[in-house]
Design an enzyme around this catalytic site. Structure first.
Site, PDB file in Angstrom:
ATOM      1  N   ASN A 212     -12.163   6.717  -0.683  1.00 25.46           N
ATOM      2  CA  ASN A 212     -11.279   5.541  -0.623  1.00 25.46           C
ATOM      3  C   ASN A 212      -9.845   5.981  -0.911  1.00 25.46           C
ATOM      4  O   ASN A 212      -9.573   7.164  -1.082  1.00 25.46           O
ATOM      5  CB  ASN A 212     -11.754   4.467  -1.599  1.00 25.46           C
ATOM      6  N   ASP A 281     -19.582   2.020  -3.806  1.00 27.94           N
ATOM      7  CA  ASP A 281     -20.790   1.260  -4.148  1.00 27.94           C
ATOM      8  C   ASP A 281     -22.016   1.843  -3.452  1.00 27.94           C
ATOM      9  O   ASP A 281     -23.141   1.648  -3.901  1.00 27.94           O
ATOM     10  CB  ASP A 281     -20.611  -0.208  -3.735  1.00 27.94           C
ATOM     11  N   LYS A 291     -23.679  20.613   9.399  1.00 31.85           N
ATOM     12  CA  LYS A 291     -22.774  19.681  10.076  1.00 31.85           C
ATOM     13  C   LYS A 291     -23.541  18.892  11.148  1.00 31.85           C
ATOM     14  O   LYS A 291     -24.271  19.489  11.959  1.00 31.85           O
ATOM     15  CB  LYS A 291     -21.640  20.483  10.720  1.00 31.85           C
ATOM     16  N   PHE A 331     -11.684  -2.441 -14.290  1.00 29.64           N
ATOM     17  CA  PHE A 331     -10.669  -2.828 -13.316  1.00 29.64           C
ATOM     18  C   PHE A 331     -11.379  -3.590 -12.202  1.00 29.64           C
ATOM     19  O   PHE A 331     -12.566  -3.358 -11.960  1.00 29.64           O
ATOM     20  CB  PHE A 331      -9.974  -1.594 -12.720  1.00 29.64           C
ATOM     21  N   LYS A 345     -16.759 -10.179 -12.738  1.00 31.75           N
ATOM     22  CA  LYS A 345     -17.044  -8.771 -13.093  1.00 31.75           C
ATOM     23  C   LYS A 345     -16.963  -8.565 -14.601  1.00 31.75           C
ATOM     24  O   LYS A 345     -17.763  -7.833 -15.184  1.00 31.75           O
ATOM     25  CB  LYS A 345     -16.070  -7.830 -12.376  1.00 31.75           C
ATOM     26  N   LYS A 349     -20.434  -7.307 -16.081  1.00 31.76           N
ATOM     27  CA  LYS A 349     -20.442  -5.894 -16.493  1.00 31.76           C
ATOM     28  C   LYS A 349     -20.161  -5.736 -17.995  1.00 31.76           C
ATOM     29  O   LYS A 349     -19.962  -4.646 -18.482  1.00 31.76           O
ATOM     30  CB  LYS A 349     -19.458  -5.107 -15.635  1.00 31.76           C
TER      31      LYS A 349
HETATM   32  O1  PMT Z   1      -5.680   5.327  -8.193  1.00 34.77           O
HETATM   33  P1  PMT Z   1      -4.477   4.509  -7.738  1.00 34.77           P
HETATM   34  O2  PMT Z   1      -4.013   4.919  -6.358  1.00 34.77           O
HETATM   35  O3  PMT Z   1      -3.376   4.518  -8.760  1.00 34.77           O
HETATM   36  O4  PMT Z   1      -4.940   3.002  -7.585  1.00 34.77           O
HETATM   37  C1  PMT Z   1      -5.325   2.255  -8.700  1.00 34.77           C
HETATM   38  C2  PMT Z   1      -6.604   1.439  -8.419  1.00 34.77           C
HETATM   39  C3  PMT Z   1      -6.297   0.365  -7.382  1.00 34.77           C
HETATM   40  C4  PMT Z   1      -7.729   2.346  -7.926  1.00 34.77           C
HETATM   41  C5  PMT Z   1      -7.049   0.842  -9.812  1.00 34.77           C
HETATM   42  O5  PMT Z   1      -6.003   0.165 -10.358  1.00 34.77           O
HETATM   43  C6  PMT Z   1      -8.230  -0.096  -9.636  1.00 34.77           C
HETATM   44  O6  PMT Z   1      -8.120  -1.257  -9.338  1.00 34.77           O
HETATM   45  N1  PMT Z   1      -9.420   0.478  -9.881  1.00 34.77           N
HETATM   46  C7  PMT Z   1     -10.718  -0.183  -9.671  1.00 34.77           C
HETATM   47  C8  PMT Z   1     -11.160   0.063  -8.262  1.00 34.77           C
HETATM   48  C9  PMT Z   1     -12.545  -0.472  -8.005  1.00 34.77           C
HETATM   49  O7  PMT Z   1     -13.444   0.295  -7.723  1.00 34.77           O
HETATM   50  O8  PMT Z   1     -12.687  -1.747  -8.200  1.00 34.77           O
HETATM   51  P2  PMT Z   1     -14.078  -2.580  -7.947  1.00 34.77           P
HETATM   52  O9  PMT Z   1     -13.645  -3.984  -8.014  1.00 34.77           O
HETATM   53  O10 PMT Z   1     -14.739  -2.087  -6.708  1.00 34.77           O
HETATM   54  O11 PMT Z   1     -14.958  -2.196  -9.184  1.00 34.77           O
HETATM   55  C10 PMT Z   1     -14.907  -2.927 -10.402  1.00 34.77           C
HETATM   56  C11 PMT Z   1     -15.076  -2.012 -11.575  1.00 34.77           C
HETATM   57  O12 PMT Z   1     -16.385  -1.422 -11.543  1.00 34.77           O
HETATM   58  C12 PMT Z   1     -14.102  -0.872 -11.614  1.00 34.77           C
HETATM   59  O13 PMT Z   1     -13.736  -0.641 -12.969  1.00 34.77           O
HETATM   60  C13 PMT Z   1     -14.909   0.312 -11.071  1.00 34.77           C
HETATM   61  O14 PMT Z   1     -14.466   1.554 -11.648  1.00 34.77           O
HETATM   62  C14 PMT Z   1     -16.309  -0.033 -11.537  1.00 34.77           C
HETATM   63  N2  PMT Z   1     -17.396   0.483 -10.668  1.00 34.77           N
HETATM   64  C15 PMT Z   1     -17.538   0.057  -9.397  1.00 34.77           C
HETATM   65  C16 PMT Z   1     -18.615   0.507  -8.638  1.00 34.77           C
HETATM   66  C17 PMT Z   1     -19.524   1.407  -9.220  1.00 34.77           C
HETATM   67  N3  PMT Z   1     -20.547   1.878  -8.522  1.00 34.77           N
HETATM   68  N4  PMT Z   1     -19.344   1.826 -10.479  1.00 34.77           N
HETATM   69  C18 PMT Z   1     -18.311   1.364 -11.222  1.00 34.77           C
HETATM   70  O15 PMT Z   1     -18.144   1.758 -12.382  1.00 34.77           O
END
Ligand code: PMT
Length: 419
Positions: A212, A281, A291, A331, A345, A349
């Site tokens: 991503n 995810d 490959k 986040f 979330k 979580k």
């Molecule tokens: O890295 P930068 O370019 O500075 O950008 C910052 C950012 C946009 C990446 C950061 O600020 C941000 O928003 N990070 C969370 C990105 C994300 O994966 O969000 P989500 O809404 O998909 O996930 C929610 C939370 O669950 C996040 O804390 C994520 O780390 C966590 N997660 C998600 C999926 C997973 N399988 N495991 C997780 O721990």
């Protein structure tokens, strides 16, 4: 930018040893932290580095002669002595230690230091035999007994050719001692902070992967801010753009599964977790050994769910059988219904706080230098943080975390204070 020393005046005495060149880095670090730095040099010091260098870095004239009175309305060495919050001698030669221990006043530094009531920090640098000489030991003990603080020399290759103790401490170490004396212990001293940053990489075959747009900048900014507040920081990072910060433990991972293992293994003993990484995810069901060759018109990639790391941490934290004081900040990167999804979330979580990132907003989200976020707790919106650099967002988030961990109202944390 962290301006920990804003409003503080530091008298920096530079004496005549080869390590005088390091005073340029020291000046620059102190000025970056907001300090007002006034440099005094002995004649010997000017043989190693020019006053103009330090004048340029500090934007103040450098004093090399106690009789060089440029402003008739003041007596310069008394004015400087009175204005100081702290006097620092770096590097301090054996000669200067002797002068200070015996109360001599025959140059700008020794004269000003006799006149100041400010605390004194001394960073000596000299040949190993000089450092071990009984006369120098006596002088050091005398100064210490009067309250002077020392940043002891390091051990290693000395400029004189010897290997031993005598090398000037590194500027960062001296800055740390200065901050400690002027600001007190840092608020996160003794705390372990774990930050995840960057994007995960889910391999399809040896040359292709799913990832991503995360650059890691937000996570890096959090790691730096926590480090500068005294925390012991572990940064678990995936694919990132910039080089990770110094002074933190780096754990490099690729996939979500690797991040899960790296994070879960480190939870015992961790006090704060920032889950800023963008985690996939889903991952390909099969990771091909070779490959994938082009053949059919269409190719279907079967994906399976990755472990949810944040959910795993939330479950661990709330497991009654595990004693912990973990504070968990998730986040949420959203493109629609930001508040609704973020609060969902937070609850699902089991986070203490969630940082909602509307990644469609200009100046926010992936790859940008700035961010715009809203912080939610179980009670609802705590604070909207308008557009600012990711470092400043990180500082504000730490203020909010500190306030909420202490059971205080977030907005009473006081912006930019006590970092
Ligand atoms: O890295 P930068 O370019 O500075 O950008 C910052 C950012 C946009 C990446 C950061 O600020 C941000 O928003 N990070 C969370 C990105 C994300 O994966 O969000 P989500 O809404 O998909 O996930 C929610 C939370 O669950 C996040 O804390 C994520 O780390 C966590 N997660 C998600 C999926 C997973 N399988 N495991 C997780 O721990």
């Amino acid at each position: 930018m962290n301006k920990t020393l804003s409003g503080k005046t530091i008298l920096l005495g530079v004496t005549g040893g080869i390590a005088a060149y390091k005073s340029a880095t020291l000046c620059s670090r102190l000025v970056n932290l907001g300090a007002n730095v006034r440099v005094m040099m002995t004649k010997g010091a000017t043989q190693f580095i020019t006053p103009l260098t330090l004048q340029t870095l500090t934007r103040h004239p450098v004093a090399t002669d106690v009789f060089d009175e440029r402003d008739a309305s003041i007596v310069q060495h008394i004015d400087w002595a009175d204005s100081a919050d702290l006097a620092v001698i770096a590097p301090a030669t054996a000669n200067m230690l002797s002068k200070l221990a015996n109360g001599l006043a025959d140059d700008m530094i020794s004269t000003t230091l006799l006149a100041t009531t400010a605390p004194l920090l001394i960073a000596p640098a000299m040949n190993v035999h000089m450092w071990e000489h009984p006369a120098v030991i006596d002088n050091v003990n005398k100064l210490a007994s009067r309250g002077a603080t020392f940043v002891e020399p390091g051990t290693g290759q000395l400029a004189c050719g010897y290997v031993g103790k005598g090398r000037l401490a590194e500027p960062d170490e001296i800055v740390e001692a200065i901050v400690k004396m002027l600001v007190g212990p840092k608020p996160l001293t003794g705390q372990r902070v774990l930050v995840t940053a960057g994007g995960t990489v889910e391999r399809i075959d040896p040359v292709r992967y799913i990832t991503n747009d995360s650059s890691g900048k937000m996570g890096f900014a959090l790691a730096e801010a926590a480090r500068d507040r005294g925390a012991e920081v572990t940064l678990v990072c995936g694919k990132t753009e910039a080089a990770p910060p110094n002074g933190v433990q780096i754990v490099k991972i690729d996939s979500a599964k690797e991040m899960y293992d790296a994070v879960m293994a480190r939870l015992p003993g961790t006090n704060i977790v920032f889950k800023a990484a963008a985690v996939a995810d889903y991952r390909p069901l099969h990771q091909e050994e070779h490959k994938i060759k082009k053949s059919a018109e269409a190719l279907t990639l079967e994906l399976v769910r990755n472990p949810d790391i944040l959910q795993g941490i939330g479950d661990w934290k709330t497991n009654q059988t595990i004693k912990n004081d973990l504070f968990l900040i998730g986040f949420a990167a959203e493109t629609t219904d930001v508040e609704k999804h973020a609060i969902d979330k937070l609850k699902r979580k089991k986070c203490d706080l969630i940082v909602a990132n509307d990644v469609t907003a200009s100046g926010a989200g992936f790859g940008t230098e700035t961010n715009i976020v809203s912080v939610y707790g179980p009670q609802g919106l705590i604070e909207h943080i308008p557009q600012m650099t990711k470092r400043d967002v990180a500082e504000r988030l730490l203020d909010i975390v500190q306030a909420n961990r202490n059971g205080l109202e977030a907005h009473s944390a006081g912006k930019g204070t006590n970092r």
